[in-house]
Design a protein around this motif. Sequence first.
Motif, PDB file in Angstrom:
ATOM      1  N   ASN A 371       3.901   3.588  -3.164  1.00 41.43           N
ATOM      2  CA  ASN A 371       4.203   2.158  -3.173  1.00 41.43           C
ATOM      3  C   ASN A 371       3.305   1.385  -4.140  1.00 41.43           C
ATOM      4  N   SER A 391       6.318  -3.939   2.278  1.00 39.00           N
ATOM      5  CA  SER A 391       5.200  -4.837   2.000  1.00 39.00           C
ATOM      6  C   SER A 391       3.894  -4.077   2.183  1.00 39.00           C
ATOM      7  N   ASP A 392       2.809  -4.587   1.603  1.00 36.02           N
ATOM      8  CA  ASP A 392       1.514  -3.908   1.716  1.00 36.02           C
ATOM      9  C   ASP A 392       1.111  -3.725   3.171  1.00 36.02           C
ATOM     10  N   THR A 393       1.384  -4.729   3.988  1.00 32.61           N
ATOM     11  CA  THR A 393       1.028  -4.649   5.416  1.00 32.61           C
ATOM     12  C   THR A 393       1.837  -3.569   6.117  1.00 32.61           C
ATOM     13  N   LEU A 396       0.702  -0.036   5.146  1.00 32.70           N
ATOM     14  CA  LEU A 396      -0.683   0.333   5.453  1.00 32.70           C
ATOM     15  C   LEU A 396      -0.804   1.575   6.336  1.00 32.70           C
ATOM     16  N   ARG A 399      -0.659   4.665   4.291  1.00 32.32           N
ATOM     17  CA  ARG A 399      -1.774   4.911   3.372  1.00 32.32           C
ATOM     18  C   ARG A 399      -2.721   5.970   3.932  1.00 32.32           C
TER      19      ARG A 399
END
Length: 584
Positions: A371, A391-393, A396, A399
């Motif tokens: 991403n 979205s980054d959130t 997460l 990750r």
Amino acid sequence: MLNVKDLTTYFFTRNGIIKAVDGVSFDLQKGEVLGVVGESGSGKSITVKSLLGIIPIPPGKIIKGTAKFHKEELLTNDDSFLNTIRGKKISFIFQDPMTALNPYMKIIDQLVEPLLIHGLSNREVAVEEAKKLLEKVGIKDYKKRLNSYPHEFSGGMRQRVMIAMALITKPEILIADEPTTALDVTIQSGIISLLLELKNELDVSIIFITHDLGVIAEIADRVAVMYNGEIVETGTVVGIFENPNHPYTKGLLACRPRIESTFKVLPTVHDYIEDDENSLNYTFKERKNIDDHLNAIQDSFEPNKLNPTDIILSIEELSVYFDNKAGLFDKDIKKIKAVDKISFEVVRGSTFGLVGESGCGKTTTGRAILNLVKTTSGAIKYNNKIINNLSDTSFLPFRRQIQIVFQDPYSSLNPRQTIEEILIEPMQVHCLYDTYNDCRESAVSLLDEVGLESDILRRYPHEFSGGQRQRISIARSLSLEPDFIVLDEPVSAMDVSIQAQVLNLLKTLQKKRNLTYIFISHDLSVVKFMSDYVGIMHNGKIIEKGTKEDIFSNQKNEYTKKLMDAIPRDDINFIKTRIDKDTN
């Protein structure tokens, strides 16, 4: 033509004396290619730079020795004399053309500069000579590229410009310092062919410096093997490959991955030598019963069994397009299809090798999985969950499960952070442990796992070699205990001996932790050693995929065959045939 005897160059530093070159002797005949091979720090580059007086003084100092070029002494002459030699009679091709070429000067101005400085022609004649050489070294549309700047060329094209610049004065000796390191195999093959063609056409002698004996097999007539500032073995290229005498040479020959190799674990230089710790001169002897030792290493490693139906990652019709404007006010937006409708699956616990030349889209594919770039269309499914364009959130939690090891550890590690901070930061971001001491204990354990001592925690990235920095990058990728790691060209610029150590480490970690890898590379030999499955990328598309046995035994696509043919060959029959052809 060139005779060097007992060349000794030391560097006087705050930490003591570094014996960079220690009593080196060799000669170079007219029309000959002398290959100088060894690991980083062996003294290869300092040897030739000493001849031309381009080592930093201080801290460097030529202690003793002689270097006769047509009976003229190079080492004791002043700069005014050497200026008549450098770039005129002896030219230099540096390893990194991006840093060797002046970013503020147009290519044509840099090409004609040696002719003008040495008073060999006027500008008009020099420009015409530059055009001829650009065409000769294979620069496409060379007439349109005369006013281009270095950043507008690819790595391979910049190296061709460097070759043209080095040859424009028609030198007698060409020194090529790692000119093919980190280049795609097809570009590397082209550079080697070009140098050999120009050598025969211009009757120039070449000193070719590299860490890769596979490249030496394709270009050299004679070989000098350097280790720890000394030449430990010299001989014809046939003699070195057919009957190496020194254990270090044997180790270098063995640790390079080969297409025909069946090694589960790559031999390393240290498998062939036993250090003599009692020797003040750091000598070593060959390990006894080396065959038994190597067989024991192979027998000790058994890869995890795979279930082909257990898919951890699925790529379905994935596309990544980028906008490209010709200028700031240009309304005509063109699409660059970096990745164009590719599909493949990755089996849990396996390694999927993604191979192709620079610009084919393999790195963009890896970054899309994490991403780090937005996808245009298609789906990326991780454990049956679509994860692209989150979205980054939302991304997460993934990750922790999906990590990446970048190509250049020097730029991917924060130079302002200690190794302790680098390893612990991800743990703190993801609240992996309750206390800082728990994080630190985990960092110590990770360093031990990648073969580093815990006393390096307070040190900074610049204090380590390239191989050590990559081990630190691997440790950081493991800090969150992921299941999946994207390895983006992790060994492309490493010495073959360090490369073997890192590849063995990655295999060991995969077995121990049941990791799944995507291994991105331009080197098919390395991909074959590491991978269970392989995908060949070209112009944003996967043109061939399958098990590694299928890909390497029965290539269906012409581009795949082209990549295979570009791999340096170091079998003795090939070398003998090449030498006979050159002789005749």
